[in-house]
Scaffold this motif. Structure first.
Motif, mmCIF file in Angstrom:
data_model
loop_
_atom_site.group_PDB
_atom_site.id
_atom_site.type_symbol
_atom_site.label_atom_id
_atom_site.label_comp_id
_atom_site.label_asym_id
_atom_site.label_seq_id
_atom_site.Cartn_x
_atom_site.Cartn_y
_atom_site.Cartn_z
ATOM 1 N N MET A 209 -3.696 -28.341 -52.383
ATOM 2 C CA MET A 209 -5.337 -29.258 -52.957
ATOM 3 C C MET A 209 -5.423 -29.917 -52.165
ATOM 4 N N ILE A 210 -4.796 -30.691 -51.401
ATOM 5 C CA ILE A 210 -4.970 -31.404 -50.399
ATOM 6 C C ILE A 210 -5.655 -31.306 -49.438
ATOM 7 N N VAL A 211 -4.728 -30.564 -48.823
ATOM 8 C CA VAL A 211 -4.722 -29.963 -47.436
ATOM 9 C C VAL A 211 -6.788 -28.698 -47.636
ATOM 10 N N ARG A 212 -6.475 -28.497 -48.494
ATOM 11 C CA ARG A 212 -7.728 -27.346 -49.051
ATOM 12 C C ARG A 212 -8.738 -28.555 -49.043
ATOM 13 N N ASP A 213 -9.146 -29.415 -49.888
ATOM 14 C CA ASP A 213 -10.043 -29.955 -50.038
ATOM 15 C C ASP A 213 -10.262 -30.506 -48.348
ATOM 16 N N LEU A 214 -9.240 -31.067 -47.212
ATOM 17 C CA LEU A 214 -9.941 -31.219 -46.192
ATOM 18 C C LEU A 214 -10.125 -30.659 -45.510
ATOM 19 N N ARG A 215 -9.499 -29.667 -45.424
ATOM 20 C CA ARG A 215 -10.203 -28.312 -44.849
ATOM 21 C C ARG A 215 -11.950 -27.989 -44.962
ATOM 22 N N ASP A 216 -12.146 -28.069 -46.456
ATOM 23 C CA ASP A 216 -13.287 -27.700 -47.132
ATOM 24 C C ASP A 216 -14.864 -28.917 -46.672
ATOM 25 N N ARG A 217 -13.993 -30.363 -45.503
ATOM 26 C CA ARG A 217 -14.194 -31.559 -45.552
ATOM 27 C C ARG A 217 -14.493 -31.543 -43.565
ATOM 28 N N GLY A 218 -14.037 -30.445 -43.614
ATOM 29 C CA GLY A 218 -13.933 -29.922 -41.108
ATOM 30 C C GLY A 218 -12.712 -30.813 -41.267
ATOM 31 N N ILE A 219 -12.009 -30.686 -41.694
ATOM 32 C CA ILE A 219 -10.139 -31.188 -41.313
ATOM 33 C C ILE A 219 -9.762 -30.262 -41.498
ATOM 34 N N ARG A 220 -9.178 -29.895 -40.521
ATOM 35 C CA ARG A 220 -7.883 -29.055 -40.082
ATOM 36 C C ARG A 220 -6.380 -29.684 -39.078
ATOM 37 N N THR A 221 -6.267 -28.579 -40.470
ATOM 38 C CA THR A 221 -4.077 -28.459 -39.319
ATOM 39 C C THR A 221 -4.228 -27.988 -38.400
ATOM 40 N N PRO A 222 -3.518 -29.186 -37.772
ATOM 41 C CA PRO A 222 -1.973 -30.249 -38.393
ATOM 42 C C PRO A 222 -2.661 -31.014 -38.658
ATOM 43 N N ILE A 223 -2.387 -32.372 -39.731
ATOM 44 C CA ILE A 223 -2.924 -33.740 -39.974
ATOM 45 C C ILE A 223 -1.841 -34.118 -40.168
ATOM 46 N N GLN A 224 -1.685 -34.688 -39.990
ATOM 47 C CA GLN A 224 -0.535 -36.543 -39.979
ATOM 48 C C GLN A 224 -1.110 -37.395 -41.446
ATOM 49 N N LEU A 225 -0.641 -36.722 -42.557
ATOM 50 C CA LEU A 225 -1.570 -37.448 -43.660
ATOM 51 C C LEU A 225 -0.759 -38.526 -43.949
#
Ligand SMILES: Cc1ncc(COP(=O)(O)O)c(C=O)c1O
Length: 623
Positions: free
Chosen positions: A41-57
């Motif tokens: 859910m966090i990853v999808r939320d970040l994707r909606d903000r334009g932040i894509r994987t790979p992500i260092q969370l």
């Protein structure tokens, strides 16, 4: 729930859990009974903000937790042992130099008089810009030049307790010259080489062959020189670094015992020591084994504190000396848990063939035999069946090489071999066949291709076989049918992960699910907050991943505290001395030439230049 146990309860430190819907979730350490936040859910939320994987969370709540746990464990243990000195921990900046991390540690650390350790001039510059508490220490390690020493001594004027740890006799002469020029006396430490070695990954660099510090003879020479020059009263700290990730708490006891011998002797020689610095070494249980293996530890943080404090108290009481302030330079323990690398799987190469190739009357007899192996497959004959299948396949390869078998027959033979292997592997998993067979079968697991660079984001996995817990972040309520190694996106065959922690130990492949066309499949690599961020390199020019810091609210929610965009392509190019503007100019010239001779139209010119410009501005990873 899935029949595979990834061991999350063992290695998750109470911070990672599996939700009923199969998603991996994060728990707020301040509200362990509260709701977890699902990572997908966090990853999808970040994707909606334009932040894509790979992500260092980065989870700020976990960073705070690491620091508080350490300081509070020392406080509690001191109280229980009636230890009469304070704890003055410092964070070694090299373990995670990111401004946000160091800034947060300095801020949260104020209430614990927590300081910083600098191993270079840039790190000292970072330390001196932090809001440290009055009692906190700034400890300067490493090789120091005049400029480094000057800044360290001057910083005392503005209230920093900066201690210069002497690494050699020569270094003292530079300190003395600078101190005399400035008219300010320094606070000094001495790094003592202990003879005790510690087990673990850094065993070879521990003991009297370690690179840094002074041996007994040099220590005595230094004391004589300090006395001669009137600097003995400046020497307030004894430093001993054990090595990192010490797996066995007995090694802590042994090294502290030896360190105390030096401390007592130095005090008897008239040195006014106030601080005993035991360096780093406090380890993390990456595998959940709770054993003294390279990637685990056989102790808790409380036992670590106890081992140090009880040993020091006993030695000082026996010598009739006051209890010194205890310093540790724990980096890994404070930051490792705070970061997770998340990437998506882009594609897979399947070795697991489920459909049996149909027999054909025109098949070579070896292929007929190969297809027949399945008919006598049973748990007792697993190794024999493997040997037979490999033999027929190898014979057919030899025939192909000699021109006696055509490409179609060879392709069917390879397919039949993989099919037979899949049947053997399935039975082996159920009945646990012989060890040698496991090793063979491991060579044929699927390859899942991940959107990350091992060299950039997980350098220790490549360089020192560091194990991090790794799990698919979704569908853990579904039994994974496949086993895979994870390949990264670089063009380097070393760019792969093939050691994984499961509840029953280490494996050479990770249980994974079939990929679905319409669904992302995310993988999380946990506990990458120590050393990984800045040790990484630009192999294939893959740059820093996007970094996002979140704060958990303890009720299943989170907010984004901070985001740092990963490197753009133009940035990584400039790191290796290219000028993106010059490059664009050169490309434009070439396009214009093609326009001049009529190979490219005006519209094509626009498209070509647009594509080049967009690429320069793009993320270095797969978008
Ligand atoms: C002098 C010194 N202090 C502290 C540390 C941090 O060690 P750790 O991350 O094991 O706490 C290191 C790392 O090796 C070090 O060299």
């Amino acid at each position: 729930m899935s029949e595979i146990d990834y061991g999350i309860d063992a290695w998750g430190h109470g911070l990672v859990t599996v939700l009923p819907n199969g998603d991996v979730g994060l728990l707020d350490p301040l509200a362990p009974d509260g709701a977890a936040v699902a990572l997908p859910m966090i990853v999808r939320d970040l994707r909606d903000r334009g932040i894509r994987t790979p992500i260092q969370l980065r989870v700020q709540s976990f960073l705070d937790f690491g620091l508080r746990r350490l300081c509070e464990a020392f406080a509690r243990t001191m109280e229980s042992l009636s230890y009469r000195g304070p704890y003055r921990g410092v964070f070694p900046i090299k373990v995670n130099q990111q401004s946000e991390v160091v800034g947060r540690i300095a801020e949260v650390g104020q209430q614990y008089n927590y300081g910083l350790e600098a191993g270079s001039k840039p790190e000292l510059i970072v330390a001196l810009a932090q809001p440290l508490a009055r009692e906190a220490l700034v400890i300067c390690n490493g090789i120091k030049d005049d400029e480094f020493i000057r800044l360290a001594i001057l910083s005392r004027k503005i209230g920093f307790n900066t201690i210069i740890v002497l690494e050699s006799l020569k270094e003292f002469e530079i300190v003395r010259a600078v101190s005399e020029e400035l008219g300010i006396k320094p606070l000094l430490g001495v790094r003592v080489k202990l003879t005790q070695t510690v087990t673990g990954k850094w065993e070879a660099s521990s003991g009297d062959r370690s690179t840094f510090g002074l041996g007994t003879f040099e220590v005595v020479q230094l004391i004589d020189r300090l006395t001669e020059t009137g600097y003995l009263d400046c020497l307030v700290l004894q430093h001993n670094h054990l090595g990192s990730q010490v797996p066995n708490v007995i090694d802590v006891r042994r090294t502290v015992t030896e360190a105390c011998r030096f401390f007592v002797e130095l005090c008897r020689m008239g040195v006014p020591l106030k601080y005993l610095d035991m360096g780093g070494g406090l380890g993390i249980d990456y595998t959940g084994e709770k054993r003294s293996t390279e990637n685990s530890v056989n102790y808790t943080v409380e036992e670590y504190c106890f081992a140090i404090l009880e040993t020091v108290a006993y030695a000082m009481d026996e010598a009739g000396l006051p209890h010194p302030a205890i310093v540790t330079e724990s980096g890994r323990f404070v930051t490792a848990l705070s970061s997770t690398l998340i990437f998506d799987i882009l594609d897979a190469t399947y070795y697991d063939v489920v459909d049996k190739p149909a027999a054909d009357p025109g098949d070579h007899h070896y292929l007929t035999y190969l297809l027949a192996v399945e008919s006598y497959l049973e748990p007792k004959r697993l190794q024999e069946c493997y040997n037979d299948a490999a033999y027929y396949r190898d014979e057919m390869r030899a025939l192909f090489r000699r021109g006696q078998l055509d490409l179609r027959q060879m392709a069917r033979a390879e397919r039949a071999f993989l099919y037979t292997l899949s049947r053997i592997a399935a039975m082996d998993r159920e009945h646990d066949g012989p060890g040698e067979l496991h090793d063979k079968l491991d060579q044929y697991v699927d390859h899942y291709h991940g959107n990350f660079s091992l060299f950039q984001s997980l350098p220790d996995v490549w360089a020192i076989d560091q194990i991090h817990p790794i799990v698919p972040l979704q569908r853990l309520n579904e039994t994974p049918k496949r086993r895979a190694v994870l390949n990264d996106i670089t063009c380097d065959s070393d760019g792969k992960i093939d050691r994984f922690v499961l509840a029953d130990g280490l494996h050479n492949s990770l249980p994974v699910h079939d990929l679905k066309d319409d669904e992302e499949y995310y993988i999380g690599v946990f506990f990458v907050g120590a050393y990984q961020e800045t040790l990484g390199d630009l192999h294939n020019l893959f740059g820093d991943a996007n970094v996002v810091t979140i704060v958990l609210d303890g009720q299943g929610g989170f907010h984004v505290e901070h985001e740092v965009e990963g490197d753009r392509i133009s940035e990584v190019l400039s790191y290796v001395e290219y000028d993106p503007q010059d490059m664009l100019g050169a490309f434009r010239k070439r396009v214009d030439k093609a326009v001049a001779v009529g190979d490219v139209s005006a519209e094509e010119r626009r498209v070509l230049i647009g594509a080049y410009k967009d690429s320069l501005a793009g993320y270095t990873y797969f978008e």
